[in-house]
Design an enzyme around this catalytic site. Structure first.
Site, PDB file in Angstrom:
ATOM      1  CD  GLU A   1     -10.083  -5.066   4.377  1.00 15.96           C
ATOM      2  OE1 GLU A   1     -10.556  -4.702   3.284  1.00 15.96           O
ATOM      3  OE2 GLU A   1     -10.051  -6.252   4.746  1.00 15.96           O
TER       4      GLU A   1
ATOM      5  CB  CYS B   1       6.212  -3.847 -11.348  1.00  8.01           C
ATOM      6  SG  CYS B   1       5.294  -4.613  -9.983  1.00  8.01           S
TER       7      CYS B   1
ATOM      8  CG  ASP C   1      -6.416  -9.175   4.633  1.00  6.58           C
ATOM      9  OD1 ASP C   1      -7.487  -8.554   4.775  1.00  6.58           O
ATOM     10  OD2 ASP C   1      -6.255 -10.084   3.792  1.00  6.58           O
TER      11      ASP C   1
ATOM     12  CB  CYS D   1       2.039  -6.630 -10.647  1.00  2.00           C
ATOM     13  SG  CYS D   1       1.789  -4.933 -11.217  1.00  2.00           S
TER      14      CYS D   1
ATOM     15  CG  ASP E   1      -4.972 -13.794   2.089  1.00  2.38           C
ATOM     16  OD1 ASP E   1      -5.927 -13.161   1.607  1.00  2.38           O
ATOM     17  OD2 ASP E   1      -4.997 -15.022   2.280  1.00  2.38           O
TER      18      ASP E   1
ATOM     19  CB  CYS F   1       4.477  -0.749  -9.381  1.00  2.00           C
ATOM     20  SG  CYS F   1       3.107  -1.739 -10.057  1.00  2.00           S
TER      21      CYS F   1
ATOM     22  CB  CYS G   1       0.818  -3.968  -7.761  1.00  2.18           C
ATOM     23  SG  CYS G   1       2.558  -4.458  -7.587  1.00  2.18           S
TER      24      CYS G   1
END
Length: 379
Positions: A279, A354, A185, A351, A361, A335, A332
């Site tokens: 990306e 979960c 990222d 989250c 990041d 999960c 997330c």
């Protein structure tokens, strides 16, 4: 597999050699501009341009004319390459790959010419390099080139330094497999965040040099005003030219620091991972954001991605690009629950499904890795 690889060295020509280099650059520029004008006139009159072969024949006649016989003083391959570059520019223009060719200017900060290898006219020795017409030029050799030499480009930077780039054809072998995949990222605060939790700092090379650059550029502006007040051309104003080279040296230092950082990081990633997921950033569109444009330009994402791509092609690695609209920061990675859109100020979150705690990041890089591997299995 045979690949083209470039080796760049700094050279230290004598005064006579430097004069001949500048003559060759000037002749190459003259030939390019002369035949660009001929090409444009031919297209306006007949609806068709010229070809490389036609220009090459005209160049032979041009060398025999009394007004332009000085073209015979320089390396003939440099003039032929100027014609090839012109022909390639028109080919790309008609293929909608670039804009229409423009006339070259001697005011361009970087001036160069290209020569071809034939009959051992280019050779790299221990502390010097043999170049056509120039003979042996003192050279700072940082690494030993491998394979067959194809051509050489001699370049004069705005700082006044001379460099030569040697293009070689080498047999480059793929690296051994590591059975490792990584998500990447890219950001501004941290240059890169990896899915294994590792973060690479953004060194902000331009920002660190900004204060000094501003000070030296103000001096340059003042010296330009003094030259204008005294009625002296900037090309003849010695103090202005001296300061101009000083500013160029600072810019060159920033560029060298950034290139060194990007090359080392990209090589380390390629060596240690078989699959790199990242990306597909639309950098040109992001630069329209005036608040972030300067920071985005400084990190040089496009240059970094380009280095990763050609090195991956060389060494048998896979680059997988995830769509730029993939919500990597909203999902997330534990999960798969998709949370609401988060502002850039939220760097850590939990989250609601979960209850896993996430660094924004690192979570995004994990999601990019998972999505990239999914796309990789579909190929």
């Amino acid at each position: 597999m045979l690949r083209h690889k470039v080796y760049k060295y700094r050279i230290y020509p004598t005064n006579e050699q430097a004069i001949l280099i500048m003559k060759t650059i000037g002749c190459s520029r003259f030939v390019y501009n002369h035949f660009l004008d001929q090409w444009n006139m031919s297209y306006a009159d007949t609806g068709k341009g010229l070809t490389y072969s036609a220009c090459s024949k005209l160049l032979t006649d041009l060398k025999r004319q009394p007004d332009t016989e000085w073209l015979r003083e320089v390396d003939k391959f440099s003039l032929q390459n100027a014609l090839r570059n012109l022909a390639d520019s028109f080919t790309r223009f008609f293929s909608h790959q670039n804009d229409k060719p423009h006339f070259k200017s001697k005011k361009n900060p970087i001036q160069s010419y290209t020569t071809h290898f034939t009959n051992n006219n280019i050779a790299i020795l221990d502390k010097s390099i043999k170049l056509p017409k120039l003979g042996f030029v003192k050279c700072a050799k940082s690494q030993e080139p491998q394979g067959r030499i194809v051509k050489a480009t001699i370049r004069k930077q705005a700082s006044g330094r001379f460099f030569v780039s040697i293009l070689c054809e080498e047999d480059i072998h793929e690296l051994p497999k590591t059975d490792s995949a990584i998500g990447l990222d890219l950001g501004i605060t941290d240059f890169a965040v990896f899915s294994d939790g590792h973060k690479v700092d953004n060194h902000r090379f331009t920002t660190k040099m900004e204060a000094k650059l501003k000070r030296e550029q103000r001096k340059l502006s003042r010296r330009a005003l003094v030259a204008k007040k005294n009625g002296v051309s900037l090309l003849e104003a010695k103090n202005y030219q001296k300061q101009k080279r000083k500013v160029a040296c600072l810019h060159e230092k920033v560029t060298n620091q950034r290139n060194d950082f990007l090359n080392k990081l990209s090589t380390a990633i390629i060596k240690n991972h078989d699959v790199i997921c990242m990306e597909d950033l639309h950098t040109k569109g992001m630069l329209r954001n005036h608040k972030l444009a300067k920071s985005i330009s400084d990190v040089s994402w496009s240059s970094f991605v380009a280095k990763l791509q050609y090195k991956a092609e060389w060494y048998g690695r896979a680059i997988i690009k995830v769509d730029q609209w993939y919500p990597s920061s909203q999902i997330c990675s534990e999960c798969g629950h998709r949370d609401g859109k988060k502002s850039l100020g939220i760097r850590k979150w939990m989250c609601p499904a979960c209850h896993a705690h996430h660094d924004r990041d690192i979570n995004a890089s994990n999601n990019i890795r998972n999505e990239g591997l999914r796309l990789y299995t579909l190929e």
